[in-house]
Design a protein around this motif. Structure first.
Motif, PDB file in Angstrom:
ATOM      1  N   PHE A   1       0.795  -1.229   0.000  1.00 34.01           N
ATOM      2  CA  PHE A   1       0.000   0.000   0.000  1.00 34.01           C
ATOM      3  C   PHE A   1       0.830   1.283   0.000  1.00 34.01           C
ATOM      4  O   PHE A   1       0.320   2.334  -0.383  1.00 34.01           O
ATOM      5  N   ALA A   2       2.086   1.235   0.457  1.00 31.94           N
ATOM      6  CA  ALA A   2       2.875   2.467   0.563  1.00 31.94           C
ATOM      7  C   ALA A   2       3.040   3.175  -0.782  1.00 31.94           C
ATOM      8  O   ALA A   2       2.836   4.392  -0.865  1.00 31.94           O
ATOM      9  N   PRO A   3       3.408   2.467  -1.870  1.00 31.13           N
ATOM     10  CA  PRO A   3       3.524   3.190  -3.150  1.00 31.13           C
ATOM     11  C   PRO A   3       2.185   3.612  -3.730  1.00 31.13           C
ATOM     12  O   PRO A   3       2.142   4.500  -4.587  1.00 31.13           O
ATOM     13  N   VAL A   4       1.095   2.981  -3.273  1.00 37.38           N
ATOM     14  CA  VAL A   4      -0.236   3.424  -3.691  1.00 37.38           C
ATOM     15  C   VAL A   4      -0.573   4.753  -3.020  1.00 37.38           C
ATOM     16  O   VAL A   4      -1.257   5.602  -3.596  1.00 37.38           O
ATOM     17  N   ARG A   5      -0.076   4.943  -1.809  1.00 36.79           N
ATOM     18  CA  ARG A   5      -0.350   6.173  -1.063  1.00 36.79           C
ATOM     19  C   ARG A   5       0.637   7.281  -1.390  1.00 36.79           C
ATOM     20  O   ARG A   5       0.254   8.440  -1.535  1.00 36.79           O
TER      21      ARG A   5
ATOM     22  N   ALA B   1       7.207   4.861  -4.906  1.00 34.04           N
ATOM     23  CA  ALA B   1       6.841   4.032  -6.054  1.00 34.04           C
ATOM     24  C   ALA B   1       8.080   3.624  -6.834  1.00 34.04           C
ATOM     25  O   ALA B   1       8.301   4.024  -7.981  1.00 34.04           O
ATOM     26  N   SER B   2       8.921   2.824  -6.199  1.00 35.58           N
ATOM     27  CA  SER B   2      10.155   2.343  -6.816  1.00 35.58           C
ATOM     28  C   SER B   2      10.562   1.051  -6.110  1.00 35.58           C
ATOM     29  O   SER B   2      10.526   0.985  -4.869  1.00 35.58           O
ATOM     30  N   PRO B   3      10.941   0.006  -6.847  1.00 39.39           N
ATOM     31  CA  PRO B   3      11.371  -1.240  -6.189  1.00 39.39           C
ATOM     32  C   PRO B   3      12.524  -1.036  -5.222  1.00 39.39           C
ATOM     33  O   PRO B   3      12.537  -1.619  -4.136  1.00 39.39           O
ATOM     34  N   ALA B   4      13.487  -0.212  -5.593  1.00 40.11           N
ATOM     35  CA  ALA B   4      14.633   0.017  -4.712  1.00 40.11           C
ATOM     36  C   ALA B   4      14.201   0.691  -3.415  1.00 40.11           C
ATOM     37  O   ALA B   4      14.657   0.323  -2.318  1.00 40.11           O
TER      38      ALA B   4
END
Length: 228
Positions: free
Chosen positions: A154-158, A163-166
């Motif tokens: 959920f963090a990259p959705v928020r 919004a990065s794999p690294a």
């Protein structure tokens, strides 16, 4: 009606429903497998005996499931307030915030449960990678993958900044280091292992990749001012 375009339209929809469907099937299978242990904790939880309820893994999992409607209600209230204020993506942001908390707090609580020698046995640290991984077993490995899975999902959705794999890998590893440090400092009769950090971070990364289609896009860069 164009029959040739109909399958092409249905295909993206089917792909969009594939991941939620698989998650529901996995959740149903897990509930079916854990129904007996969960029901053993039900009397203590329903009677308000919180020391016997929240002091066991089964009790924590049961309370996490029982409080799902409450979390959905909180997300609904947050979404309504955002929509009333004219904020975009009200539901997505609200569900992401509540999902992070509801899916992460119970696992962190379980990792911080004291062992039988808490306060007496000195803290133990394992810094050799992969040494403890072979002794975790399927249950321990799966549990460690799930500790920060909701956070990674959920963090990259928020937040677009995550919004990065690294960055998700760093987020999972950083949170895991905090937990392992607290276990050692509080002398909870647990082993603070680098393998726990590696598996926790991997779980956050894998869960984040599963939600990639819903990641929040970064804000566009401002257009250069050509008036000068």
């Amino acid at each position: 009606m164009n029959d040739d375009a109909s399958p092409a339209v249905r295909l993206p929809r089917a792909r969009a429903l594939l991941l939620p469907g698989l998650l529901l099937l996995a959740a149903a299978g897990a509930l079916l497998a854990l129904r007996r242990p969960l029901m053993m904790s039900a009397p203590a939880c329903l009677a308000g005996r919180w020391d016997h309820c929240l002091g066991t893994f089964n009790g924590v999992v049961l309370m996490t499931l029982l409080t799902v409607p409450l979390s959905l209600l909180v997300a609904w209230v947050l979404a309504r307030r955002r929509r009333a204020a004219g904020a975009p993506d009200a539901w997505r942001l609200s569900l992401a915030e509540v999902g992070m908390v509801h899916g992460t707090a119970p696992w962190v609580w379980m990792t911080m449960m004291p062992g039988p020698g808490a306060g007496v046995v000195p803290g133990r640290v394992t810094l050799v990678p992969l040494r403890d991984l072979v002794t975790m077993g399927p249950l321990g490995l799966g549990g460690n993958l799930l500790v920060f899975a909701a956070l990674g999902f959920f963090a990259p959705v928020r937040w677009a900044a995550l919004a990065s794999p690294a960055r998700l890998l760093v987020l999972g590893a950083g949170c895991s280091v905090l937990v392992e440090t607290a276990q050692y400092a509080l002398r909870l009769d647990r082993v603070s292992s680098v393998d726990d950090v590696l598996v926790n971070a991997t779980g956050a990364l894998l869960a984040g990749l599963a939600s990639r289609r819903w990641w929040r896009a970064p804000a566009p860069a401002p257009a250069p001012d050509r008036t000068a």
